[in-house]
Design an enzyme around this catalytic site. Structure first.
Site, PDB file in Angstrom:
ATOM      1  N   THR A 186      43.816  31.173  29.902  1.00 42.42           N
ATOM      2  CA  THR A 186      42.973  32.047  30.729  1.00 42.42           C
ATOM      3  C   THR A 186      42.109  32.884  29.791  1.00 42.42           C
ATOM      4  O   THR A 186      42.447  33.042  28.616  1.00 42.42           O
ATOM      5  CB  THR A 186      43.815  33.003  31.589  1.00 42.42           C
ATOM      6  N   GLU A 332      45.886  29.500  36.706  1.00 43.01           N
ATOM      7  CA  GLU A 332      47.325  29.425  36.970  1.00 43.01           C
ATOM      8  C   GLU A 332      47.665  28.591  38.207  1.00 43.01           C
ATOM      9  O   GLU A 332      48.814  28.284  38.446  1.00 43.01           O
ATOM     10  CB  GLU A 332      47.899  30.842  37.163  1.00 43.01           C
ATOM     11  N   LYS A 441      38.911  53.068  45.484  1.00 41.48           N
ATOM     12  CA  LYS A 441      39.593  53.785  46.552  1.00 41.48           C
ATOM     13  C   LYS A 441      38.800  55.046  46.861  1.00 41.48           C
ATOM     14  O   LYS A 441      38.641  55.910  46.011  1.00 41.48           O
ATOM     15  CB  LYS A 441      41.020  54.129  46.132  1.00 41.48           C
ATOM     16  N   TRP A 446      40.258  51.621  50.885  1.00 37.24           N
ATOM     17  CA  TRP A 446      39.675  50.715  49.914  1.00 37.24           C
ATOM     18  C   TRP A 446      38.294  50.260  50.346  1.00 37.24           C
ATOM     19  O   TRP A 446      38.080  49.903  51.498  1.00 37.24           O
ATOM     20  CB  TRP A 446      40.561  49.474  49.745  1.00 37.24           C
TER      21      TRP A 446
HETATM   22  P1  ADP Z   1      39.794  33.347  34.104  1.00 42.33           P
HETATM   23  O1  ADP Z   1      40.272  32.528  32.988  1.00 42.33           O
HETATM   24  O2  ADP Z   1      38.467  33.993  33.944  1.00 42.33           O
HETATM   25  O3  ADP Z   1      40.825  34.236  34.736  1.00 42.33           O
HETATM   26  P2  ADP Z   1      40.091  31.822  36.458  1.00 42.33           P
HETATM   27  O4  ADP Z   1      39.300  30.674  36.979  1.00 42.33           O
HETATM   28  O5  ADP Z   1      41.525  31.608  36.274  1.00 42.33           O
HETATM   29  O6  ADP Z   1      39.407  32.230  35.153  1.00 42.33           O
HETATM   30  O7  ADP Z   1      39.825  33.077  37.380  1.00 42.33           O
HETATM   31  C1  ADP Z   1      40.474  33.181  38.598  1.00 42.33           C
HETATM   32  C2  ADP Z   1      39.974  34.376  39.364  1.00 42.33           C
HETATM   33  O8  ADP Z   1      38.618  34.193  39.779  1.00 42.33           O
HETATM   34  C3  ADP Z   1      40.720  34.592  40.656  1.00 42.33           C
HETATM   35  O9  ADP Z   1      41.934  35.255  40.437  1.00 42.33           O
HETATM   36  C4  ADP Z   1      39.714  35.419  41.450  1.00 42.33           C
HETATM   37  O10 ADP Z   1      39.742  36.775  41.073  1.00 42.33           O
HETATM   38  C5  ADP Z   1      38.390  34.842  41.027  1.00 42.33           C
HETATM   39  N1  ADP Z   1      37.950  33.872  42.023  1.00 42.33           N
HETATM   40  C6  ADP Z   1      38.063  32.537  41.976  1.00 42.33           C
HETATM   41  N2  ADP Z   1      37.511  31.977  43.071  1.00 42.33           N
HETATM   42  C7  ADP Z   1      37.052  32.982  43.854  1.00 42.33           C
HETATM   43  C8  ADP Z   1      36.390  33.063  45.121  1.00 42.33           C
HETATM   44  N3  ADP Z   1      36.064  31.985  45.806  1.00 42.33           N
HETATM   45  N4  ADP Z   1      36.096  34.298  45.603  1.00 42.33           N
HETATM   46  C9  ADP Z   1      36.413  35.406  44.917  1.00 42.33           C
HETATM   47  N5  ADP Z   1      37.019  35.402  43.720  1.00 42.33           N
HETATM   48  C10 ADP Z   1      37.345  34.201  43.185  1.00 42.33           C
END
Ligand code: ADP
Length: 544
Positions: A186, A332, A441, A446
């Protein structure tokens, strides 16, 4: 217990390869590379080359469980690496070249990569790091011999000469489906990146789920182009799902942010379905707008990785007749978690209402158990209002991080805590409103920064927007909107705020707007709110 009388054959990446090489032998794989232009292969040819690669890896002494890394864009060689490395029981470790060099160095050393397969354009980056990569035995350049430049790296060979002398017939091992097949770290906006280690079983199950009609809906009649990089969460599993169903696979190479190149490839190869993060679609739409071109072959796109602005959906639908399907997931979760394919007539209703519904993240795919949990640990009702952290579990959700046993993000009863905040509607549709770390907040309630950002980019003069919370004496925090203007367009802060009135709840109206030339992004293209909060740490709100 009475056991079922069914065969216990193993779900492995090799089983996808064997099936596809027989049943879909003639399906096409199109690849764009720096050294070969646009090349066409059949799946049978590609898997034969993956076999040659596997024999070369065996000769280099690669054993089951060893990590072999890639720093590469989407092309046929990367596809061969996916199957050639994992097929031996070794681990295909895809590295994101957009990470900071020190993170790349950390990742290579942490994973203990033995070999590195690298696109020529990343060679200068590796030359700087090479002295600090003691465990790497050899670096192989993803090109032919004619394109190997002079380099300070000793023993650099081309991929074509590395595999060239080897036979395509491989003594493939019988693998246990629980063994590791690939590894992806990640991006780690805070702290070191963490490695997610996929298994053969998780990869095959995820590929099945990805191909389902209410998921990516892939079939042998499709031409699929993943614009999501193969270095990020296995290109959402498309290289596996496509091979499973025999779809023609178009791998666009390094020019994935180039609207013109993407358009030409979509039209010339007849791409019917594509997938990527919102930013790549903005680049394509900007090119189409400027050139007056229309998409004639593309039917649908899957957008995920960040919330998809409604304006992207509108543009694709109105001008190009392309359906936008919004999906949510993370490294993940392999990554497929939820997907928003319209189901009922009302969900498929044309126009703005549909866009509003389609802007939600959708329903979980079978295999993903999903729940919303409040900060006090209580399960939230599925009423579309109560929000909390999204927790998931299932056969393609990570159970821990590679080599970081203490860094788990799991509840004691085995659910993975995603760090995303959402609501779930009675119909089971998830709506992501924020990241746990980014919530604003205000007056005890929120405010969804994602919804606010989406509303702001709906204004024709706004290209990109980010919202962060800033301290406020009475309300604890108020939202600050930070926006990038569309080239050649203008809007004042006051006019933008007035335009937002009626589009969002009154108390969500940002306390101020700041215009910037560009917003900071993470290596996976998301808004980097950590950097943004740092940038605006001395900012104070104007007096009311
Ligand atoms: P990184 O390695 O940057 O964490 P990831 O692809 O694992 O890359 O990131 C996942 C995160 O991206 C999610 O936990 C969420 O916050 C955001 N995310 C992914 N898809 C969406 C979506 N369709 N809408 C909003 N947020 C998203």
């Amino acid at each position: 217990m009475l056991n079922g009388l069914m065969m216990d054959t193993q779900l492995t990446v090799n089983s996808i390869r064997d099936f596809a090489s027989q049943v879909h032998a003639a399906s096409e794989l199109v690849s764009v590379t720096g050294d070969g232009g646009v090349q066409h292969f059949s799946y049978a040819e590609s898997f034969a080359r993956a076999g040659q690669l596997a024999n070369a890896l065996l000769q280099a002494g690669i054993l089951a469980g060893d990590r072999v890394a890639t720093l590469a864009w989407n092309d046929h060689r990367h596809f061969e690496l996916y199957y050639g490395i994992s097929g031996l029981g070794a681990v295909c470790h895809t590295i994101n070249p957009r990470l900071f060099p020190e993170q790349i160095q950390y990742i290579i050393n942490h994973a203990e990569d033995r070999l590195l397969f690298v696109d020529p354009q990343f060679l200068p980056l590796l030359e700087k790091l090479a002295d600090n990569l003691a465990g790497v035995e050899q670096i192989i350049l993803l090109s032919d011999d004619a394109h190997v430049p002079d380099s300070s790296i000793p023993g650099l060979v081309s991929y074509e000469s590395f595999i060239g002398a080897h036979s395509a017939a491989v003594p493939w091992p019988e693998l246990d489906e629980r063994s590791a097949s690939s590894l992806c770290y990640t991006s780690g906006t805070t702290g070191n990146p963490k490695g997610v280690l996929y298994s053969h079983r998780s990869t095959v199950l995820h590929a099945y789920a990805g191909a389902l009609p209410d998921s990516l809906n892939l079939s042998g009649r499709d031409v699929v182009m993943p614009i999501v990089p193969m270095f990020h969460v296995n290109a959402w599993g498309i290289p596996y799902s496509a091979a499973m169903v025999g779809a023609k696979l178009v791998l666009p190479g390094a020019r994935m942010g180039d609207g013109k190149a993407l358009y030409q490839l979509i039209e010339s190869e007849g791409v019917t379905v594509s997938a990527g993060v919102p930013t790549v679609w903005l680049a394509l739409l900007a090119y189409l707008q400027a050139s007056g071109q229309t998409l004639t072959r593309l039917q649908r796109i899957i957008v995920g990785g960040a919330a998809c602005p409604v304006s992207i959906m509108e543009d694709f639908r109105e001008r190009h007749g392309v359906q936008v399907i919004h999906a949510w997931g993370m490294t993940e979760t392999s990554p497929l978690g939820t997907i928003n394919t319209p189901r009922s007539a009302s969900e498929a209703e044309p126009g703005p209402l549909r866009d509003k519904l389609q802007a939600l993240q959708g329903r979980p795919v079978f295999g993903v158990d999903l729940r919303i949990v409040a900060a006090d640990g209580n399960l939230q009702p599925r009423d579309g209002k109560a929000s909390g952290e999204v927790q998931v579990r299932g056969p393609w959700i990570c159970s821990g991080y590679f080599g970081r046993e203490s860094a788990t993000s799991h509840t004691t009863d085995g659910w993975f805590k995603t760090g995303d905040i959402a609501t779930l509607s009675p119909a089971g549709i998830m709506h992501i409103t924020d990241r746990v770390k980014d919530v604003i907040k205000s007056g005890g309630e929120w405010i969804s920064s994602i919804d606010l950002e989406n509303a702001a980019v709906g204004h024709p003069a706004i290209r990109e927007a980010a919202v962060i919370g800033v301290p406020h004496p009475r309300w604890t925090e108020r939202p600050l909107l930070i926006a990038v203007l569309e080239a050649g367009k203008n809007v004042s802060a006051a006019d933008l705020l007035a335009w937002l009135e009626g589009r969002i709840a009154r108390w969500w109206i940002p306390a101020d707007v700041q215009f910037v030339a560009e917003l900071p992004h993470t290596a996976t293209g998301k808004l980097n709110k950590v950097a943004l909060r740092e940038q605006f740490k001395d900012y104070s709100l104007p007096p009311e």
